[in-house]
Each structure stands twice: as C-alpha cells, then as structure tokens.
Design an enzyme around this catalytic site. Sequence first.
Site, PDB file in Angstrom:
ATOM      1  CG  MET A 156      -2.271  -0.937   0.993  1.00  0.00           C
ATOM      2  SD  MET A 156      -3.040  -0.730   2.668  1.00  0.00           S
ATOM      3  CE  MET A 156      -2.128  -1.705   3.816  1.00  0.00           C
ATOM      4  CD  GLN A 208       3.073  -3.697  -6.304  1.00  0.00           C
ATOM      5  OE1 GLN A 208       2.827  -2.645  -5.885  1.00  0.00           O
ATOM      6  NE2 GLN A 208       2.126  -4.837  -6.389  1.00  0.00           N
ATOM      7  CB  CYS A 229      -1.707   0.829  -9.726  1.00  0.00           C
ATOM      8  SG  CYS A 229      -2.045   2.198  -9.254  1.00  0.00           S
ATOM      9  CE  LYS A 277      -2.242  -6.445  -4.310  1.00  0.00           C
ATOM     10  NZ  LYS A 277      -2.745  -5.017  -4.721  1.00  0.00           N
ATOM     11  N   GLY A 290      -8.907  -8.566  -0.660  1.00  0.00           N
ATOM     12  CA  GLY A 290      -9.918  -7.703  -0.984  1.00  0.00           C
ATOM     13  C   GLY A 290     -11.052  -7.872   0.424  1.00  0.00           C
ATOM     14  N   GLY A 344      -4.870  -5.709   3.344  1.00  0.00           N
ATOM     15  CA  GLY A 344      -4.440  -4.551   3.051  1.00  0.00           C
ATOM     16  C   GLY A 344      -5.006  -3.652   4.343  1.00  0.00           C
TER      17      GLY A 344
HETATM   18  C1  LIG Z   1      -3.556   3.752   0.215  1.00  0.00           C
HETATM   19  C2  LIG Z   1      -3.497   2.270  -0.777  1.00  0.00           C
HETATM   20  C3  LIG Z   1      -2.184   2.174  -1.456  1.00  0.00           C
HETATM   21  C4  LIG Z   1      -2.102   0.986  -2.313  1.00  0.00           C
HETATM   22  N1  LIG Z   1      -1.152   0.836  -3.030  1.00  0.00           N
HETATM   23  C5  LIG Z   1      -0.739  -0.102  -3.601  1.00  0.00           C
HETATM   24  C6  LIG Z   1       0.485  -0.412  -4.362  1.00  0.00           C
HETATM   25  O1  LIG Z   1       1.442   0.048  -3.927  1.00  0.00           O
HETATM   26  N2  LIG Z   1       0.462  -1.708  -5.045  1.00  0.00           N
HETATM   27  C7  LIG Z   1      -0.636  -2.539  -5.071  1.00  0.00           C
HETATM   28  O2  LIG Z   1      -0.280  -3.527  -5.679  1.00  0.00           O
HETATM   29  N3  LIG Z   1      -1.699  -2.133  -4.592  1.00  0.00           N
HETATM   30  C8  LIG Z   1      -1.952  -1.137  -3.922  1.00  0.00           C
HETATM   31  N4  LIG Z   1      -2.780  -0.998  -3.177  1.00  0.00           N
HETATM   32  C9  LIG Z   1      -4.233  -2.068  -3.238  1.00  0.00           C
HETATM   33  C10 LIG Z   1      -3.891  -3.156  -2.154  1.00  0.00           C
HETATM   34  O3  LIG Z   1      -2.637  -3.770  -2.206  1.00  0.00           O
HETATM   35  C11 LIG Z   1      -5.242  -3.975  -1.952  1.00  0.00           C
HETATM   36  O4  LIG Z   1      -5.069  -4.701  -3.139  1.00  0.00           O
HETATM   37  C12 LIG Z   1      -6.555  -3.433  -1.461  1.00  0.00           C
HETATM   38  O5  LIG Z   1      -6.377  -2.267  -0.779  1.00  0.00           O
HETATM   39  C13 LIG Z   1      -7.656  -4.227  -1.388  1.00  0.00           C
HETATM   40  O6  LIG Z   1      -7.260  -4.760   0.006  1.00  0.00           O
HETATM   41  P1  LIG Z   1      -7.981  -4.576   1.127  1.00  0.00           P
HETATM   42  O7  LIG Z   1      -9.536  -4.576   0.869  1.00  0.00           O
HETATM   43  O8  LIG Z   1      -7.717  -5.520   2.178  1.00  0.00           O
HETATM   44  O9  LIG Z   1      -7.546  -3.162   1.520  1.00  0.00           O
HETATM   45  C14 LIG Z   1      -2.937  -0.008  -2.336  1.00  0.00           C
HETATM   46  C15 LIG Z   1      -4.378   0.407  -1.645  1.00  0.00           C
HETATM   47  C16 LIG Z   1      -4.610   1.487  -0.592  1.00  0.00           C
HETATM   48  C17 LIG Z   1      -5.695   1.586  -0.032  1.00  0.00           C
END
Ligand SMILES: Cc1cc2nc3c(=O)[nH]c(=O)nc-3n(C[C@H](O)[C@H](O)[C@H](O)COP(=O)(O)O)c2cc1C
Length: 350
Positions: free
Chosen positions: A19, A72, A103, A142, A204, A227
Amino acid sequence: MTFQIDQLTVHGVAVLAPMAGMTDLSFRRLCAAEGCSLVYTELVHARLLLQGAHRSLQNVEVGADERPVGVQLYGHDPAVLADAAAWVEENIECDLIDLNMGCPVPKIVSRGAGAAIMRDPALVERLVRAVSDAVSLPVTAKTRSGWDDAELNALPVGKAVEQGGGKALAVHARTRAQRHEGPVNWELLAQIKAELSIPVIGNGGVTTPEGALAMREATGIDAVMVGRGALGNPWLFGQIDDLWHGRPVTLPTPAQRRAMLVRHLAVAKDGFERWATRNTTRRGKTAEGRAMAFLRGHLIRYMEGAPGRDGFRARLNELLTVEAVLEAADDAWGWDDAVRAETESLLAAA
Ligand SMILES: Cc1cc2nc3c(=O)[nH]c(=O)nc-3n(C[C@H](O)[C@H](O)[C@H](O)COP(=O)(O)O)c2cc1C
C-alpha cells in the site's frame, strides 16, 4: 501451515498487501513481528529506481527483521522492468520481485502501466518472462479481477503470468472500475485457483480473522492478502494464525496497543532521520515532523474505538513530535499511569 513460491517457503496464510504511503519499512516490520508471513514494499517506479531517485531508493529499503519481503515494481516496458529487477536483486536483500498489474490510478494507467497491463495478456507474459530471465529470485504478479464488470481479465492474466514463468499470483478480486470498494469476487478467485498451478493469493475486504478464513475456505486460495484491515491493527495477522490453528483469538490489551504505537512512532522517526536530505532541512521541517505527518493515515487507525477519536482527529495536523502524538493518544484512549507503566515493561521486555 506453509505455501511455496518457487524455492521460497512462506510460513503462514496471511500476507500484507502493498500500500503506497502506508507499507513503508516501519509498518512492515511491525506486521512481520505480529506473525505476518510475507510483506511487500509499495509499488516502485522501475525507471525512477534505475535513475536513483531518492524516494524510490527509500521505498526499496528493506530490513532483516521483515523477511520474507517482496519488492513491487511497476512500469510497462519489459526491458526497463528487467533492468530494475536485476538492480534490486543485486542491491537489496529481498525474497521476490512482484510486478504491479492492478493499480487503478489514472496517471499510471494512462501510461500503460498498472491495471492497463491486464488488458493485454500477451504483454503480461512478455513482462513476466523478461523479468524472470533477468533475475534468479521468484517473480510474482498482483492484479485485479478485471478492468470492469464487462472485462474480467484475471484468469487470462493469471495464465499469462504462469506461462511467462511467474511463481505466484495475487488477485485483488475487485475490478479497476471498483477501485477499492464494493463486492469482492470470490467465485472468480475460486475459478483462478482451480485453473492455475502456481499459488494464488486472494485479496480484498478482509478485516477480521473470520473473514480471512471464510475467503480461504470458499475459494481454496493458498493465502490471504490483507490491506486496510491491518492498518492500526497489525495484530490481525497473529489472530488469523490463531483462528486457523484453532487457538483462541485475543484482542490487544491497552498496554499492547500503546506499545505498538510507541514502536511505530520510533521506527518511523528513525527511518525519516536516516533518509533526511538537506532539502527538507532547508524547508525548516524536521525529520521527526515529517515522519509524524507521514504516519497520519496510520495514527487515526490506531484510534479506532477510542472514546476521544474525534478530538484526536481534529488535532492531527498539529501532532509533529512523538511526544505530542503520544500525549494526544493517551487523552483519546484515556490511558492512565498504570497503562503507561505496563507499556514501559512490555517495551523493555521486547
Ligand atoms: C492507500 C492504498 C495504497 C495502495 N497501494 C498499492 C500498491 O502500491 N501496490 C498494489 O499492488 N496495490 C496497492 N493498493 C491495493 C492494495 O494492495 C489492496 O489490493 C487493496 O487495498 C484491497 O485490499 P483490502 O480490501 O484488504 O484493503 C493500495 C491500496 C490502498 C488503500
């Protein structure tokens, strides 16, 4: 419980999602200490990393106490990604290279990177092969369930990852159009798991140990990626592990909560001090102040459930020292001298 990513044995079933702006070294360390089985850096721009950009170098700093850790990378040019991966393998003590193919940020997608890559499985395969040929570390990807409801590309993407030599696939089972909200497609996760031979990590909406196990049981995935559910709550990894093994799940005590906060503040401050540049000094901001500002998204999550959360939030922008943050947290939670003393013993024992 373990799963294999090529030669890498991952102990446990819950991993931390990358994240941006959140999963820096300080937070990853705390999660690893709480039983998280694999962590990732936030996405790092391959070309900027090769150019030696300060921020990118900071983002690929990893610690010996957070292994296994994946770096990553994002980009869309196979040669650039391969060079960046080779640089990482040579310079960073990490365990895998992960490629971002999910992303949704328009600036990234419009340049053909992130989620845009999902729409072109032939490119997915080329990218994974180019990077796999350049390094001996396992290469993973991913992605998301798809571009939108009409274009669910995760399965062809997964097959292309496998075909290109990728060693695991993480799927955030929401589409690019959904961004980070809305239903998570467990059916698709189950289908991907059934059709791929590499490990599949499901992601997710997991915020509780029960949710993690439910996703795993319903889909058969090898591991669960958490996440936002881990923000302000690094204990979730240990809780998932406990529930998985049939042990009772416990909640953190006030002193454990306070000790986590103290540790987080200290490691973040330390990190910003190490990476401080003359530039930031010129702008008159201290490394400590920048660290506290950087942590705001985490700090408010640590106040989840605190009676004085709203008051804490209102003061957040003024909290620019470790001491000020802790005082405000003590107020918000109503932590007294007994909790503070117990915190000190916990920290001394660690
Ligand atoms: C603030 C934020 C930053 C994120 N940055 C990335 C990232 O750098 N690389 C990535 O693959 N996913 C990124 N994501 C997506 C998360 O890895 C994850 O797939 C998403 O938050 C869903 O999971 P969750 O529902 O458990 O939060 C980001 C999500 C958030 C909320």
